[in-house]
Enzyme design. Structure first.
Site, short mmCIF file in Angstrom:
data_model
loop_
_atom_site.label_atom_id
_atom_site.label_comp_id
_atom_site.label_asym_id
_atom_site.label_seq_id
_atom_site.Cartn_x
_atom_site.Cartn_y
_atom_site.Cartn_z
N THR A 93 -28.50 -12.38 31.35
CA THR A 93 -29.39 -13.42 31.88
C THR A 93 -29.98 -12.90 33.18
O THR A 93 -29.25 -12.71 34.15
CB THR A 93 -28.62 -14.72 32.13
OG1 THR A 93 -27.96 -15.12 30.92
CG2 THR A 93 -29.56 -15.83 32.59
N LYS A 169 -33.48 -18.22 27.58
CA LYS A 169 -32.08 -18.34 28.04
C LYS A 169 -31.99 -19.12 29.34
O LYS A 169 -31.09 -19.95 29.52
CB LYS A 169 -31.49 -16.93 28.23
CG LYS A 169 -30.05 -16.94 28.77
CD LYS A 169 -29.09 -17.59 27.80
CE LYS A 169 -27.71 -17.88 28.37
NZ LYS A 169 -27.03 -16.76 28.95
N LYS A 238 -26.48 -19.16 40.05
CA LYS A 238 -27.50 -18.12 39.91
C LYS A 238 -28.50 -18.49 38.83
O LYS A 238 -29.71 -18.35 39.00
CB LYS A 238 -26.83 -16.79 39.54
CG LYS A 238 -27.79 -15.64 39.30
CD LYS A 238 -27.25 -14.63 38.28
CE LYS A 238 -27.28 -15.17 36.88
NZ LYS A 238 -26.95 -14.18 35.83
#
Length: 294
Positions: A93, A169, A238
């Site tokens: 990711t 994603k 994040k």
């Protein structure tokens, strides 16, 4: 097929082992030697440096963040060692900025590139049941699709530009974070009103919200089961930050993402960064004046 693999963390180790179980020859590299040695005992070859994994047909990488990918050199320098027919599959990711940089770097060196971030926790990865969002050229996708089928129960091609898979994603993880936020707030609310949160969760997660996200994360919050972390809160923070970055690039307001990100910051300051991201439920319960008792 000969497959290179860089990044043997909680997710990468299970994915790599499933490729070996499917009969593929694996060459692995990891910053710390332990996971690589464990796979070597099961038949993998261990490269002494990242470049050793590129002398293969396909290279998989599963690294934690943008910085790790840059440091290893996959955004440029390391690719200079790649043979012409190599295809790199990036499972991580990452930000849209890095996604574009990676695409340009691979094109410049004529190395195939597929972005294929995955949905699923480490146990799901180990079981080969990941959901994979893939994007890249038709040729590159065709070359790696048999390998992706070894590690996931569903492989969905979501675009022909790699960054589209990364956006897919990012948006999916934002939805997960939003679900955890809403569960945490709802549980705090009913508990404050004297209702058993276990009963509340059981009723809703077997009727209106009968799906793995509400069932699994709801149970973790109710049971205060935040360790060991299937997905650490610091990584969740994040990913929400990546969603906010994408929203700015695409001029799309994400007010919920801003709220969740602020709560994640509070949780990290409270020492929850390495606990599961469902631990946001404990933080919001304390903000409501509730103690650890359910």
């Amino acid at each position: 097929m000969k497959v290179g693999f860089i990044g043997l963390g909680q997710m990468g180790s299970g994915i790599a082992e499933n490729l070996m179980k499917a009969g593929h020859e694996l060459v692995v590299w990891n910053r710390s030697s332990g996971p690589a040695i464990a796979l070597a005992k099961k038949g993998a070859s261990v490269a002494q440096e990242p470049g050793g994994t590129l002398q293969t047909d396909v290279l998989f990488s599963m690294l934690a963040n943008d910085g790790a990918i840059e440091e290893v050199g996959l955004a440029g320098p390391l690719l200079s060692h790649a043979p012409r027919n190599l295809v790199h599959v990036n499972l991580a990711t990452i930000s849209l900025d890095l996604a574009r940089k990676l695409t340009r770097a691979h094109e410049a060196r004529r190395v195939g590139y597929v972005a294929a971030p995955v949905f699923g926790r480490p146990d799901v990865a180990a079981a080969g049941n990941l959901v994979i969002a893939a994007a890249g050229s038709v040729t590159d996708i065709a070359a790696v699709n048999p390998l992706l089928a070894c590690i996931g129960r569903r492989v969905e091609v979501v675009g022909d530009v790699p960054e589209q898979a990364n956006l897919f994603k990012i948006a999916g993880n934002f939805m997960l974070a939003g679900a955890i936020e809403s569960l945490s707030e709802a549980f705090a609310l009913v508990r404050k009103g004297g209702i058993d949160a276990r009963v509340f969760h059981d009723v809703l997660s077997t009727s209106l919200f009968a799906c793995p996200v509400y069932q699994g994360y709801g149970a973790a919050i109710v049971d205060e089961r935040f360790e060991p972390a299937g997905f650490p809160l610091r990584l969740g923070m994040k990913d929400v930050r990546l969603a906010l970055d994408a929203s700015r690039h695409l001029s799309t307001p994400l007010p919920l993402a801003s709220l969740v990100h602020d709560h994640f910051i509070e949780a990290e300051v409270a020492g929850l960064g390495n606990k599961d991201w469902s631990s946001i439920g404990g933080l919001l319960a304390r903000k409501a004046g509730l103690d650890g008792r359910r």
